[in-house]
Design a protein around this motif. Structure first.
Motif, PDB file in Angstrom:
ATOM      1  N   VAL A  47      36.005  38.243  33.641  1.00  0.00           N
ATOM      2  CA  VAL A  47      37.064  37.856  34.577  1.00  0.00           C
ATOM      3  C   VAL A  47      38.407  38.426  34.114  1.00  0.00           C
ATOM      4  CG1 VAL A  47      38.331  35.920  35.597  1.00  0.00           C
ATOM      5  CG2 VAL A  47      35.852  35.763  35.289  1.00  0.00           C
ATOM      6  N   MET A  96      42.578  36.629  43.832  1.00  0.00           N
ATOM      7  CA  MET A  96      42.019  36.651  42.480  1.00  0.00           C
ATOM      8  C   MET A  96      42.515  35.468  41.663  1.00  0.00           C
ATOM      9  SD  MET A  96      40.051  38.308  40.383  1.00  0.00           S
ATOM     10  CE  MET A  96      39.692  37.993  38.648  1.00  0.00           C
ATOM     11  N   TRP A 103      40.138  32.549  41.480  1.00  0.00           N
ATOM     12  CA  TRP A 103      39.011  32.739  40.551  1.00  0.00           C
ATOM     13  C   TRP A 103      39.467  32.462  39.126  1.00  0.00           C
ATOM     14  CZ3 TRP A 103      36.166  38.077  39.705  1.00  0.00           C
ATOM     15  CH2 TRP A 103      35.002  37.861  38.971  1.00  0.00           C
ATOM     16  N   VAL A 119      38.788  42.048  34.984  1.00  0.00           N
ATOM     17  CA  VAL A 119      39.149  42.248  36.394  1.00  0.00           C
ATOM     18  C   VAL A 119      40.644  42.006  36.599  1.00  0.00           C
ATOM     19  CG1 VAL A 119      38.788  41.456  38.766  1.00  0.00           C
ATOM     20  CG2 VAL A 119      36.842  41.654  37.206  1.00  0.00           C
ATOM     21  N   ILE A 135      42.472  44.946  35.332  1.00  0.00           N
ATOM     22  CA  ILE A 135      42.360  46.066  36.265  1.00  0.00           C
ATOM     23  C   ILE A 135      43.424  45.934  37.352  1.00  0.00           C
ATOM     24  CG2 ILE A 135      40.915  47.089  38.068  1.00  0.00           C
ATOM     25  CD1 ILE A 135      38.485  46.478  36.271  1.00  0.00           C
ATOM     26  N   GLY A 170      40.217  47.532  31.063  1.00  0.00           N
ATOM     27  CA  GLY A 170      40.821  47.295  32.371  1.00  0.00           C
ATOM     28  C   GLY A 170      42.075  48.104  32.578  1.00  0.00           C
ATOM     29  N   GLY A 217      41.970  50.336  35.777  1.00  0.00           N
ATOM     30  CA  GLY A 217      43.010  50.050  36.758  1.00  0.00           C
ATOM     31  C   GLY A 217      43.940  51.223  36.962  1.00  0.00           C
TER      32      GLY A 217
END
Length: 525
Positions: free
Chosen positions: A26, A203, A206, A29, A32, A155, A159
């Motif tokens: 997570v 996001m 999450w 992400v 990123i 990331g 990214g």
């Protein structure tokens, strides 16, 4: 948002759990998204320069100091807050802020408003790495920490690479669909900012679901609410409150603070005269003065933390040595696309696809391989990770020289890939080294201090240096090649870190005790 109420295990030997790897996924992400929002400016730079009438130096400021100074300075109190407050909650708030400010960048109509939006992105993104580094250090044992931090750091490169693809395609599609400007008169580069900013809001939901690990007990956390301490820490950085804090330490401290302010003002005036760029050097001088003020106050309020960070040459030399690695990496990440578009005359769609894909792949490979290698070397040599950082500053030199002197597009792409991969190997090693040199309760502050070097030195100076030398010489090629000159300075710093690190790590507890006069932690994770 839930909190894990089980007692924190001793992670000195226990392998990371499946949930630890899930949390890491997570966080990758999030990182990123962090770098998509940060780096998308690079592929849009030529269009922004044309529409807003900017110079290469102005672009270097937008891609560097406008973001970096606020990222670095807010990272200091936010790093301290991450040491004491709910890290998941803090990361969620930060993600919402930087995503919103990225979207607002799309509504900028001039240099000033775009600068303000980029500053807001910097403030929001300052929450990311202090919270993530601290969470990762709690979820992973020391022997896996460099690998975990390297995976997280991937990331950055994914990214950064994806941002080129996304930015170029959205901008191209929007301008084709709305030649005269679309909704609200937005053109392609503005629509790209809006499009990449909005997903971060979703996001955040999450991220809010992650469990907050229980910290090890620490008597030194203080009695005030962490949010109150955040504003106190922030005031240490902002004049005139810097003088108020200095006054609590006596007249001598006030005089020293004023002398530093005068020195930074003089430095800024000289550099403004040389480069004709007041916003860059005003921001950098303010940033350096603010860091000095914060460190001076930290020495008085938390002498143990000050000693293990600012009073440890191994920490400082590792951070600055890697900061110069990042100077080159950030400059290449920002200027490679404009260079290829203006010097090599490559089409934006092609270079976005190739540079974006190569940047993501090379950075991912480099940071993972570097992390694994540094963990392996660390088991055989207390200073082994520093060897990987040295590799990260020396290995890119030949690829940079070849890549930015050739007229061959293929050779440029290959050398750009190699330079990015080699530089990326250093990040996990440097980050893990700084985490190992402090006590657990200081990890967020150590991360913020580490990122002071990567941002105020690397990001704050790298893109601007290349842009300014390009303006002065009339050659963007010369601007990029000037990056090679920082390698000897970085190498000297890293050699010193290599020699002093074993003793510094072996004496953490006793130096913290000597500095604070109180019992420091003796349990590490």
């Amino acid at each position: 948002m839930s909190e894990d109420t089980t007692a924190a295990p001793d992670r000195s030997e226990a392998p990371a759990s499946a949930y630890s790897w899930y949390v890491l996924g997570v966080l990758v992400v999030v990182y990123i998204l962090n770098f998509i929002d940060r780096q998308i400016l690079a592929i849009l730079a030529v269009d922004i320069k044309r529409d807003l009438g900017l110079t290469d130096g102005d672009l270097g400021f937008l891609g560097g100091a406008a973001f970096a100074v606020f990222y670095a300075l807010f990272g200091v109190p936010l790093g301290r807050l991450a040491d004491r407050w709910h890290r998941v909650r803090l990361l969620t708030i930060g993600l919402l802020l930087w995503s919103t400010m990225t979207a607002l960048s799309g509504f900028a109509r001039n240099f000033a408003t775009l600068s303000l939006a980029r500053m807001g992105v910097g403030v929001g993104e300052a929450t990311a790495s202090p919270t993530a580094y601290s969470l990762i250090s709690d979820y992973f044992p020391s022997r896996q920490r460099a690998t975990a931090l390297a995976v997280y750091s991937s990331g950055l490169y994914i990214g950064g690479g994806v941002s080129l693809l996304i930015g170029a395609n959205i901008s191209k599609w929007w301008d084709a669909a709305y030649p005269g400007g679309g909704i609200g008169g937005l053109v392609g580069w503005q629509a790209a900012f809006v499009a990449v900013g909005l997903p971060g809001v979703l996001m955040a939901l999450w991220v809010a679901s992650l469990r907050e690990p229980v910290r090890q007990p620490d008597a030194a956390t203080g009695e005030r609410h962490p949010l109150l301490d955040f504003f106190v820490d922030l005031s240490m950085l902002l004049p005139p409150f810097t003088l108020v804090h200095a006054a609590t330490r006596g007249a001598k401290a006030v005089v020293v603070n004023l002398v530093m302010a005068a020195a930074m003002t003089g430095f800024a005036l000289v550099m403004i005269q040389l480069t004709k760029n007041p916003q860059q050097w005003g921001a950098i001088a303010f940033g350096y003065y603010a860091v000095f003020s914060w460190a001076s106050t930290l020495r008085h309020r938390d002498p143990a933390t000050f000693q293990l960070i600012w009073g440890t040459p191994a920490f400082i030399c590792t951070a600055l040595g890697y900061g110069l690695v990042s100077l080159g990496a950030y400059a290449l990440a920002f200027w490679s696309a404009p260079y290829a578009e203006t010097v090599l005359k490559l089409p934006k769609s092609e270079l976005a696809f190739v540079l974006g894909g190569c940047g993501a792949a090379s950075g991912f490979l480099g940071v993972i391989l570097g992390g694994r290698m540094s963990d392996w070397l660390r088991t055989r040599n207390p200073s082994g990770r520093i060897l990987v950082v040295m590799f990260g500053i020396l290995a890119p030199i030949i690829p940079i020289w070849i890549g930015f002197t050739t007229d061959s597009a293929l050779l440029f792409y290959v050398m750009n890939f190699l330079a990015g991969m080699f530089a990326a190997t250093a990040l996990g090693a440097a980050a893990a080294t700084t985490q190992d040199l402090v006590l657990p309760r200081m990890r967020g502050t150590a991360t913020a201090s580490f990122f002071l070097a990567t941002t105020l030195v690397g990001l704050g100076l790298g893109p601007f240096m290349v842009g300014t030398i390009s303006d002065l010489s009339g050659s963007l090629r010369i601007g990029v090649l000037s990056l090679i000159g920082v390698a000897p300075i970085s190498l000297v710093l890293l050699i010193y870190a290599y020699r002093t690190l074993p003793k510094a790590e072996a004496t953490i507890v006793e130096r913290a005790q000597a500095a604070s006069g109180q019992l420091a932690e003796s349990v590490f994770s």
